[in-house]
Design an enzyme around this catalytic site. Structure first.
Site, PDB file in Angstrom:
ATOM      1  N   HIS A   9       0.929  -0.991   0.219  1.00  0.00           N
ATOM      2  CA  HIS A   9       0.264  -0.325   0.221  1.00  0.00           C
ATOM      3  C   HIS A   9       0.499   1.326   0.007  1.00  0.00           C
ATOM      4  O   HIS A   9       0.430   2.110  -0.682  1.00  0.00           O
ATOM      5  CB  HIS A   9      -0.918  -0.237   1.235  1.00  0.00           C
ATOM      6  CG  HIS A   9      -1.892   1.543   0.990  1.00  0.00           C
ATOM      7  ND1 HIS A   9      -3.421   1.052   1.156  1.00  0.00           N
ATOM      8  CD2 HIS A   9      -1.845   2.352   1.878  1.00  0.00           C
ATOM      9  CE1 HIS A   9      -3.771   2.427   1.053  1.00  0.00           C
ATOM     10  NE2 HIS A   9      -2.787   3.079   1.590  1.00  0.00           N
ATOM     11  N   GLU A  10       1.393   1.707   0.962  1.00  0.00           N
ATOM     12  CA  GLU A  10       2.439   2.510   1.256  1.00  0.00           C
ATOM     13  C   GLU A  10       3.719   2.785  -0.649  1.00  0.00           C
ATOM     14  O   GLU A  10       3.303   4.187  -1.097  1.00  0.00           O
ATOM     15  CB  GLU A  10       3.549   2.654   1.973  1.00  0.00           C
ATOM     16  CG  GLU A  10       3.149   2.144   3.464  1.00  0.00           C
ATOM     17  CD  GLU A  10       1.528   4.010   3.657  1.00  0.00           C
ATOM     18  OE1 GLU A  10       1.872   4.522   2.987  1.00  0.00           O
ATOM     19  OE2 GLU A  10       0.482   3.336   4.810  1.00  0.00           O
ATOM     20  N   CYS A  52      -8.942  -3.869  -2.836  1.00  0.00           N
ATOM     21  CA  CYS A  52      -7.379  -3.360  -3.380  1.00  0.00           C
ATOM     22  C   CYS A  52      -6.654  -3.342  -2.347  1.00  0.00           C
ATOM     23  O   CYS A  52      -7.522  -2.181  -1.282  1.00  0.00           O
ATOM     24  CB  CYS A  52      -8.005  -2.403  -4.157  1.00  0.00           C
ATOM     25  SG  CYS A  52      -6.557  -1.684  -4.992  1.00  0.00           S
ATOM     26  N   CYS A  84      -6.112   0.491 -10.665  1.00  0.00           N
ATOM     27  CA  CYS A  84      -5.024   0.612 -10.064  1.00  0.00           C
ATOM     28  C   CYS A  84      -3.621   0.767 -10.521  1.00  0.00           C
ATOM     29  O   CYS A  84      -2.463   1.275 -10.562  1.00  0.00           O
ATOM     30  CB  CYS A  84      -4.826  -0.100  -8.267  1.00  0.00           C
ATOM     31  SG  CYS A  84      -6.414   1.318  -7.775  1.00  0.00           S
ATOM     32  N   CYS A 138      -6.094  -4.039  -7.697  1.00  0.00           N
ATOM     33  CA  CYS A 138      -7.072  -3.681  -8.769  1.00  0.00           C
ATOM     34  C   CYS A 138      -6.805  -3.681  -9.976  1.00  0.00           C
ATOM     35  O   CYS A 138      -5.691  -3.077 -10.365  1.00  0.00           O
ATOM     36  CB  CYS A 138      -8.265  -3.187  -7.616  1.00  0.00           C
ATOM     37  SG  CYS A 138      -8.405  -1.769  -8.664  1.00  0.00           S
TER      38      CYS A 138
END
Ligand code: ZN
Ligand code: ZN
Length: 171
Positions: free
Chosen positions: A127-128, A143, A165, A162
């Site tokens: 995520h980061e 996602c 993204c 996803c």
């Protein structure tokens, strides 16, 4: 593109190696582990008994243009307006930090679950990193770029991007 993971303070080698494999499986680019820094005291707030995320993040530097650096810290992180953060990214500098502290079942008085812990940590790192690759939060709750307000959100989402993204990742 290259991703570098750095332990900040004490993080077991086995955890770092496992995270390297898992993050590599998502990004398909070279991943390395290099020494971080061990002195986290500069970021400690004794009143909150937590570490200020932005200070540790500011101490992380990348050495190559096409590099992304993620610091992994086994301490509780916060930013001034929030009770805690799972992680934080500095988009312009291509760096990020993730806290392991609240990803363990033990933190909530539950029995340890190593597999779940590693899965959660992988999601937070991906995520980061997604932020450092130019992605914003995604409305799709499966996602990895969906915002985690709580661990329940983290557990619901998957470790990968996803279909909307993934193509937006600017390498
Ligand atoms: Zn985010
Ligand atoms: Zn998405």
């Amino acid at each position: 593109m290259k991703i570098t993971l750095k332990p900040l303070g004490n993080v077991a080698d086995e955890i770092m190696e496992e995270l390297k494999d898992r993050v590599g499986g998502i990004f398909h680019c070279p991943i390395q582990i290099t020494a971080g820094f061990s002195d986290l005291a500069q970021a400690y707030n004794p009143e909150r008994k937590q570490y200020i995320s932005s200070k540790l993040l500011a101490s992380l530097k990348k050495s190559e243009r096409n590099e992304r650096v993620v610091g992994i810290a086994d301490v509780d992180l916060y930013v001034p307006r929030l009770n805690f953060v799972f992680g934080e990214a500095a988009i312009v500098s291509g760096t990020a930090i993730v806290s392991l502290c609240r990803l363990r079942q033990e933190y909530y008085g539950l029995a340890p679950d190593e597999a779940l812990f590693l899965e959660r940590t992988t999601k937070e790192i991906v995520h980061e990193l997604g932020h450092t690759f130019g992605l914003r939060h995604c409305p799709n709750n499966k996602c990895v770029m969906h915002f985690s307000n709580s661990l329940a959100d983290t557990d619901l989402k998957e470790a990968h991007f996803c279909n909307k993204c993934r193509p937006r990742i600017i390498l």
